[in-house]
Motif scaffolding. Sequence first.
Motif, PDB file in Angstrom:
ATOM      1  N   ALA A  27     -37.294   5.595  14.755  1.00 46.97           N
ATOM      2  CA  ALA A  27     -36.785   5.638  16.124  1.00 46.97           C
ATOM      3  C   ALA A  27     -35.713   6.724  16.223  1.00 46.97           C
ATOM      4  CB  ALA A  27     -36.212   4.273  16.508  1.00 46.97           C
ATOM      5  N   PRO A  28     -35.498   7.272  17.421  1.00 46.00           N
ATOM      6  CA  PRO A  28     -34.472   8.313  17.579  1.00 46.00           C
ATOM      7  C   PRO A  28     -33.123   7.847  17.027  1.00 46.00           C
ATOM      8  CG  PRO A  28     -35.747   8.076  19.595  1.00 46.00           C
ATOM      9  CD  PRO A  28     -36.175   6.961  18.671  1.00 46.00           C
ATOM     10  N   GLY A  29     -32.478   8.739  16.286  1.00 44.01           N
ATOM     11  CA  GLY A  29     -31.164   8.439  15.734  1.00 44.01           C
ATOM     12  C   GLY A  29     -31.170   7.724  14.393  1.00 44.01           C
ATOM     13  N   ILE A  30     -32.310   7.174  13.987  1.00 46.53           N
ATOM     14  CA  ILE A  30     -32.367   6.402  12.739  1.00 46.53           C
ATOM     15  C   ILE A  30     -32.185   7.314  11.532  1.00 46.53           C
ATOM     16  CG2 ILE A  30     -33.809   4.913  11.289  1.00 46.53           C
ATOM     17  CD1 ILE A  30     -32.704   3.524  13.763  1.00 46.53           C
ATOM     18  N   PHE A  31     -32.760   8.514  11.549  1.00 43.30           N
ATOM     19  CA  PHE A  31     -32.609   9.439  10.431  1.00 43.30           C
ATOM     20  C   PHE A  31     -31.124   9.705  10.173  1.00 43.30           C
ATOM     21  CE2 PHE A  31     -32.142  13.775   8.786  1.00 43.30           C
ATOM     22  CZ  PHE A  31     -32.938  13.719   7.648  1.00 43.30           C
ATOM     23  N   GLN A  32     -30.366   9.988  11.229  1.00 47.03           N
ATOM     24  CA  GLN A  32     -28.944  10.272  11.095  1.00 47.03           C
ATOM     25  C   GLN A  32     -28.171   9.026  10.657  1.00 47.03           C
ATOM     26  OE1 GLN A  32     -30.865  11.094  13.740  1.00 47.03           O
ATOM     27  NE2 GLN A  32     -30.871  13.326  13.620  1.00 47.03           N
ATOM     28  N   LEU A  33     -28.558   7.871  11.166  1.00 44.50           N
ATOM     29  CA  LEU A  33     -27.911   6.616  10.781  1.00 44.50           C
ATOM     30  C   LEU A  33     -28.116   6.342   9.291  1.00 44.50           C
ATOM     31  CD1 LEU A  33     -26.446   4.006  11.726  1.00 44.50           C
ATOM     32  CD2 LEU A  33     -28.715   3.028  12.099  1.00 44.50           C
ATOM     33  N   ILE A  34     -29.356   6.541   8.817  1.00 44.46           N
ATOM     34  CA  ILE A  34     -29.647   6.334   7.394  1.00 44.46           C
ATOM     35  C   ILE A  34     -28.849   7.330   6.555  1.00 44.46           C
ATOM     36  CG2 ILE A  34     -31.431   6.434   5.611  1.00 44.46           C
ATOM     37  CD1 ILE A  34     -33.447   5.522   7.769  1.00 44.46           C
ATOM     38  N   GLU A  35     -28.829   8.595   6.979  1.00 46.90           N
ATOM     39  CA  GLU A  35     -28.088   9.619   6.232  1.00 46.90           C
ATOM     40  C   GLU A  35     -26.619   9.235   6.096  1.00 46.90           C
ATOM     41  OE1 GLU A  35     -26.860  14.173   7.051  1.00 46.90           O
ATOM     42  OE2 GLU A  35     -29.029  13.775   7.076  1.00 46.90           O
ATOM     43  N   ALA A  36     -26.005   8.779   7.170  1.00 44.83           N
ATOM     44  CA  ALA A  36     -24.595   8.387   7.131  1.00 44.83           C
ATOM     45  C   ALA A  36     -24.390   7.186   6.204  1.00 44.83           C
ATOM     46  CB  ALA A  36     -24.097   8.063   8.539  1.00 44.83           C
ATOM     47  N   LYS A  37     -25.290   6.226   6.268  1.00 42.14           N
ATOM     48  CA  LYS A  37     -25.188   5.035   5.407  1.00 42.14           C
ATOM     49  C   LYS A  37     -25.334   5.421   3.938  1.00 42.14           C
ATOM     50  CE  LYS A  37     -25.337   0.434   4.940  1.00 42.14           C
ATOM     51  NZ  LYS A  37     -24.269  -0.457   5.350  1.00 42.14           N
ATOM     52  N   LEU A  38     -26.293   6.301   3.641  1.00 41.53           N
ATOM     53  CA  LEU A  38     -26.490   6.743   2.265  1.00 41.53           C
ATOM     54  C   LEU A  38     -25.266   7.510   1.765  1.00 41.53           C
ATOM     55  CD1 LEU A  38     -30.207   7.965   2.457  1.00 41.53           C
ATOM     56  CD2 LEU A  38     -29.370   5.855   1.384  1.00 41.53           C
ATOM     57  N   ALA A  39     -24.757   8.433   2.570  1.00 39.04           N
ATOM     58  CA  ALA A  39     -23.601   9.234   2.170  1.00 39.04           C
ATOM     59  C   ALA A  39     -22.387   8.347   1.880  1.00 39.04           C
ATOM     60  CB  ALA A  39     -23.268  10.261   3.247  1.00 39.04           C
ATOM     61  N   ALA A  40     -22.233   7.292   2.660  1.00 34.98           N
ATOM     62  CA  ALA A  40     -21.078   6.414   2.514  1.00 34.98           C
ATOM     63  C   ALA A  40     -21.235   5.388   1.388  1.00 34.98           C
ATOM     64  CB  ALA A  40     -20.821   5.680   3.829  1.00 34.98           C
ATOM     65  N   ASN A  41     -22.474   5.027   1.037  1.00 32.47           N
ATOM     66  CA  ASN A  41     -22.652   3.875   0.146  1.00 32.47           C
ATOM     67  C   ASN A  41     -23.413   4.117  -1.153  1.00 32.47           C
ATOM     68  OD1 ASN A  41     -21.485   1.521   1.732  1.00 32.47           O
ATOM     69  ND2 ASN A  41     -22.817   2.490   3.243  1.00 32.47           N
ATOM     70  N   LEU A  42     -24.085   5.248  -1.308  1.00 34.33           N
ATOM     71  CA  LEU A  42     -24.867   5.459  -2.531  1.00 34.33           C
ATOM     72  C   LEU A  42     -24.009   5.575  -3.784  1.00 34.33           C
ATOM     73  CD1 LEU A  42     -27.917   7.788  -1.789  1.00 34.33           C
ATOM     74  CD2 LEU A  42     -27.908   5.373  -2.422  1.00 34.33           C
ATOM     75  N   ALA A  43     -22.763   5.914  -3.648  1.00 36.80           N
ATOM     76  CA  ALA A  43     -21.895   6.010  -4.820  1.00 36.80           C
ATOM     77  C   ALA A  43     -21.613   4.641  -5.433  1.00 36.80           C
ATOM     78  CB  ALA A  43     -20.587   6.698  -4.454  1.00 36.80           C
ATOM     79  N   SER A  44     -21.804   3.586  -4.666  1.00 35.66           N
ATOM     80  CA  SER A  44     -21.539   2.228  -5.143  1.00 35.66           C
ATOM     81  C   SER A  44     -22.707   1.711  -5.984  1.00 35.66           C
ATOM     82  CB  SER A  44     -21.321   1.294  -3.948  1.00 35.66           C
ATOM     83  OG  SER A  44     -21.369  -0.055  -4.362  1.00 35.66           O
ATOM     84  N   ASP A  45     -22.417   1.406  -7.247  1.00 37.01           N
ATOM     85  CA  ASP A  45     -23.449   0.835  -8.116  1.00 37.01           C
ATOM     86  C   ASP A  45     -23.967  -0.486  -7.554  1.00 37.01           C
ATOM     87  OD1 ASP A  45     -23.179   2.930  -9.898  1.00 37.01           O
ATOM     88  OD2 ASP A  45     -21.815   1.848 -11.230  1.00 37.01           O
ATOM     89  N   LEU A  46     -23.119  -1.191  -6.831  1.00 35.73           N
ATOM     90  CA  LEU A  46     -23.496  -2.487  -6.269  1.00 35.73           C
ATOM     91  C   LEU A  46     -24.444  -2.348  -5.076  1.00 35.73           C
ATOM     92  CD1 LEU A  46     -22.972  -5.551  -6.466  1.00 35.73           C
ATOM     93  CD2 LEU A  46     -21.095  -5.220  -4.852  1.00 35.73           C
ATOM     94  N   LEU A  47     -24.210  -1.368  -4.214  1.00 33.50           N
ATOM     95  CA  LEU A  47     -25.005  -1.202  -2.994  1.00 33.50           C
ATOM     96  C   LEU A  47     -26.247  -0.331  -3.193  1.00 33.50           C
ATOM     97  CD1 LEU A  47     -22.151  -0.693  -0.385  1.00 33.50           C
ATOM     98  CD2 LEU A  47     -23.439  -2.784  -0.866  1.00 33.50           C
ATOM     99  N   ARG A  48     -26.224   0.539  -4.195  1.00 34.17           N
ATOM    100  CA  ARG A  48     -27.301   1.518  -4.382  1.00 34.17           C
ATOM    101  C   ARG A  48     -28.699   0.880  -4.425  1.00 34.17           C
ATOM    102  NH1 ARG A  48     -25.935   4.034  -9.131  1.00 34.17           N
ATOM    103  NH2 ARG A  48     -24.151   4.866  -8.010  1.00 34.17           N
ATOM    104  N   PRO A  49     -28.923  -0.199  -5.203  1.00 37.85           N
ATOM    105  CA  PRO A  49     -30.296  -0.745  -5.259  1.00 37.85           C
ATOM    106  C   PRO A  49     -30.842  -1.173  -3.893  1.00 37.85           C
ATOM    107  CG  PRO A  49     -28.979  -1.622  -7.057  1.00 37.85           C
ATOM    108  CD  PRO A  49     -28.030  -0.878  -6.148  1.00 37.85           C
ATOM    109  N   SER A  50     -30.004  -1.751  -3.039  1.00 39.00           N
ATOM    110  CA  SER A  50     -30.496  -2.206  -1.729  1.00 39.00           C
ATOM    111  C   SER A  50     -30.795  -1.048  -0.794  1.00 39.00           C
ATOM    112  CB  SER A  50     -29.493  -3.165  -1.082  1.00 39.00           C
ATOM    113  OG  SER A  50     -28.302  -2.481  -0.735  1.00 39.00           O
ATOM    114  N   LEU A  51     -30.284   0.138  -1.115  1.00 35.86           N
ATOM    115  CA  LEU A  51     -30.507   1.314  -0.282  1.00 35.86           C
ATOM    116  C   LEU A  51     -31.699   2.154  -0.732  1.00 35.86           C
ATOM    117  CD1 LEU A  51     -26.799   2.385   0.203  1.00 35.86           C
ATOM    118  CD2 LEU A  51     -28.345   1.520   1.966  1.00 35.86           C
ATOM    119  N   ALA A  52     -32.337   1.785  -1.834  1.00 39.65           N
ATOM    120  CA  ALA A  52     -33.443   2.585  -2.377  1.00 39.65           C
ATOM    121  C   ALA A  52     -34.576   2.812  -1.373  1.00 39.65           C
ATOM    122  CB  ALA A  52     -33.965   1.961  -3.671  1.00 39.65           C
ATOM    123  N   PRO A  53     -35.057   1.773  -0.663  1.00 44.55           N
ATOM    124  CA  PRO A  53     -36.132   2.042   0.315  1.00 44.55           C
ATOM    125  C   PRO A  53     -35.676   2.986   1.428  1.00 44.55           C
ATOM    126  CG  PRO A  53     -35.966  -0.315  -0.150  1.00 44.55           C
ATOM    127  CD  PRO A  53     -34.769   0.337  -0.774  1.00 44.55           C
TER     128      PRO A  53
END
Length: 175
Positions: free
Chosen positions: A77-103
């Motif tokens: 949906a419109p805006g989802i790509f940017q929303l995912i990018e922001a979420k990944l940039a903010a949370n992928l560094a966390s070993d705890l959150l990274r697995p749930s963000l894989a998909p």
Amino acid sequence: MEGRDFKSEIDAAQNDPVRLRKIADDIHASGGSRILMIRAIQLARAADSGPHPLGKTCGDLGLPRPTGLPLYRYKLAPGIFQLIEAKLAANLASDLLRPSLAPAFVMWAADWFRRSYQGGMQRWADIEAVLKLQLPQSEWRALADRGFDAWGVEPLITAHGNQRLSNLARHGSHP
């Protein structure tokens, strides 16, 4: 359609709304049991409205439910790509959150290849630059493997090994 065991097919497809709707259509077309047809439709609706199969994080991000299609066939949906990018940039560094963000990572990266890739050698550093994040290559590979698995995407294995970046590009519909 004679001799098909629709009840067993429905039981086997319980969490797959696409297959359940196809079975319901087949039952209807063959003049089969209306009760089985209704059961297949009810299960399909329940599968669509239940918890997101990719987890709460991916559901909250608005990712579509997996249906077995190549990733480029899912429409964000419109805006989802940017929303995912922001979420990944903010949370992928966390070993705890990274697995749930894989998909979400796999969907985003495949779409990034379609939208932004300028050609040349495919490198994790290109993705790192966009997300402003550095992880060991082993973490990027594990993240891609976990994400591909969640979407039901087969690995791209060549004589040179598992080609994760090429698989992301391919699933972004990039040549």
